[in-house]
Design an enzyme around this catalytic site. Structure first.
Site, short mmCIF file in Angstrom:
data_model
loop_
_atom_site.label_atom_id
_atom_site.label_comp_id
_atom_site.label_asym_id
_atom_site.label_seq_id
_atom_site.Cartn_x
_atom_site.Cartn_y
_atom_site.Cartn_z
CB THR A 10 -2.07 -6.81 -0.14
OG1 THR A 10 -2.26 -8.39 -0.07
CG2 THR A 10 -0.79 -6.65 -1.21
CB VAL A 30 -2.22 17.38 3.93
CG1 VAL A 30 -3.30 17.74 4.83
CG2 VAL A 30 -1.99 16.09 3.45
CE LYS A 99 -9.99 -4.78 -8.03
NZ LYS A 99 -8.82 -5.55 -8.19
CD GLU A 123 -6.22 7.89 -10.11
OE1 GLU A 123 -6.87 8.90 -10.29
OE2 GLU A 123 -6.10 6.96 -11.02
CB VAL A 126 -9.07 1.71 -12.97
CG1 VAL A 126 -8.84 1.32 -14.29
CG2 VAL A 126 -10.69 1.32 -12.82
N GLY A 181 3.80 -15.36 -6.03
CA GLY A 181 2.74 -14.63 -5.42
C GLY A 181 1.94 -13.50 -6.42
CD GLU A 184 -5.52 -12.76 -5.38
OE1 GLU A 184 -5.73 -13.21 -4.49
OE2 GLU A 184 -5.64 -11.53 -5.43
CE LYS A 199 -8.34 -3.78 -12.01
NZ LYS A 199 -7.22 -4.56 -12.09
N GLY A 296 -0.43 -4.68 -6.80
CA GLY A 296 0.65 -4.78 -5.91
C GLY A 296 0.53 -3.68 -4.56
N1 HSE Z 1 -5.55 -8.93 -9.34
C1 HSE Z 1 -5.59 -7.61 -10.05
C2 HSE Z 1 -4.31 -7.74 -11.30
C3 HSE Z 1 -4.93 -6.85 -8.89
O1 HSE Z 1 -3.77 -8.85 -11.39
O2 HSE Z 1 -4.16 -6.98 -11.79
C4 HSE Z 1 -5.18 -5.29 -9.07
O3 HSE Z 1 -6.51 -5.03 -9.37
#
Ligand code: HSE
Length: 397
Positions: A10, A30, A99, A123, A126, A181, A184, A199, A296
């Site tokens: 993804t 750049v 993370k 970056e 989190v 979606g 998970e 995080k 996402g």
């Molecule tokens: N599974 C995580 C969430 C994805 O739902 O925030 C981003 O880290």
């Protein structure tokens, strides 16, 4: 400059899309064109534009001196750690959205990057696409950060929002989120708070400049929040949110991940759906809030590409980043003061006998009452609540 992407799921495929869609504007920023030279993945992608870029051995990338920047979007600690370490040791800059890797190996990989005069940036690990790590490290570097608290998990925030809006049960909303979606197939890491725990460990490590072990952070998820809890929350005019929170105390921090009852005045009260937000209190800044798309493909890839550009601009230079490997011992979370909401099957007089004057909430569930205590330490709450038949406790902010 040549870029390699390790892990074309993804986020990795999102990074390819951002780099190709915004190719011209990125080249201007750049000062030269960025070219994706390799995709590391076990799959082949026949017929896709990146088909010819696919390799299945990370050594091919590590040993190609023309590759300057490597993206790690595989997830998990291993083999990501082995691959990332090898890339840094071969003089390549690395950015990751992972993370688990950063929480576990952040201090180690930052040192490896420094020893090899390259950069390790993260970056996207989190807050997805929300700029939070560079703002903390650069814009707010003149501040002592006294609190950092956030809604840092989109899946659980979506579930809590839907439960609040529709009055539905946790299991039903989770199933719907999986069908859409948003959640998970195995949602454990999100719903049990493990994702948020990593995080907040990363954010706390960054604000104190030392290794904070995520395993030291007491963590509860949202899987035992019910529609009755939501009814009580509404009756006292609050929203239940999964917060990841870290507050300075003495020369350390106290951190926790748990569901909290937030009042409408709280800056995180109205952060809904899959959005994330991170509240920061600095000793000079006062309050600040960072809000946006916390998960996402493209939002997260946007943050990864921001790191790519930053590293391309510092191609021959390590950007100093303080995260020492020495463990920061966190304060005992039971010393934190807050008000507590509890549901009990005990009588109102027993509740008053234990807690003194409280605010009662009645008529929500037969055979029980809810109550909100005064502000006290968690240890104090626990010792008073031991005399009662408690159904559920949720902390109040
Ligand atoms: N599974 C995580 C969430 C994805 O739902 O925030 C981003 O880290």
């Amino acid at each position: 400059m040549k870029v390699a992407i390790m892990g074309f799921g993804t986020i990795g495929s999102g990074v390819y899309k951002v780099l190709t869609t915004n190719e011209d504007v990125i080249a201007k920023r750049v000062g030269e064109k960025l070219e994706v030279a390799y995709v590391l993945d076990r799959r082949q992608f026949p017929g896709e534009p990146w088909e010819q870029l696919v390799v299945d051995d990370y050594n091919i990338i590590a040993n190609d001196p023309s590759v300057d920047i490597v993206v790690e979007t595989m997830g998990g600690v291993e083999p990501a750690y082995t691959f990332v370490k090898a890339m840094l040791e071969h003089g390549k800059h690395v950015t990751t959205s992972n993370k688990a890797l950063v929480a576990d190996k952040g201090a180690d990989l930052i040192k490896t990057a420094r020893d090899n005069n390259v950069n390790f940036l993260f970056e996207a690990s989190v807050g997805g696409g929300i700029p939070i790590i560079r703002p903390i490290l650069e814009c707010l570097t003149g501040d002592v950060i006294e609190e950092i608290s956030g809604i840092v998990n989109g899946t659980t925030n979506y579930i809590m929002t839907k439960m609040t809006e529709d009055g539905s049960e946790f299991e039903d909303v989770l199933k719907e989120a999986q069908e859409l979606g948003y959640a998970e197939k195995d949602p454990t890491a999100d719903i049990e708070g493990h994702d948020a725990q990593r995080k907040i460990a990363i954010l706390t490590s960054l604000i104190c400049g030392q290794q904070v072990e995520y395993t030291d952070i007491p963590t509860e998820g949202i899987s035992n929040i019910s529609s009755n809890d939501i009814k009580y929350a509404k009756a006292i005019g609050r929203n239940i949110k999964l917060l990841a929170t870290s507050t300075a105390t003495g020369d350390t921090y106290v951190a926790r991940v748990a569901p909290y009852l937030l009042a409408p005045e709280h800056p995180l009260f109205a952060v809904n759906d899959v959005f994330n937000a991170i509240f920061v209190h600095g000793n000079m800044l006062g309050d600040g809030m960072f809000y946006g798309s916390g998960a996402g493909s493209l939002p997260t890839a946007s943050a990864v590409v921001g790191d790519i550009v930053e590293m391309a601009r510092h191609k021959d230079e390590n950007i100093f980043l303080e995260w020492k490997p020495e463990k920061k011992v966190l304060a005992d979370a039971s010393v934190v003061e807050s008000a507590f909401f509890a549901r009990t099957k005990s009588s109102k007089s027993d509740v008053e006998g234990a807690f003194g004057k409280v605010e009662f909430v009645e008529g929500i569930v037969d055979g029980e009452v809810g109550f909100v205590t005064d502000v006290m330490t968690e240890a104090d709450y626990e010792s008073k609540a031991a005399a009662l038949d408690i159904v559920k406790m949720i902390r109040v902010r």
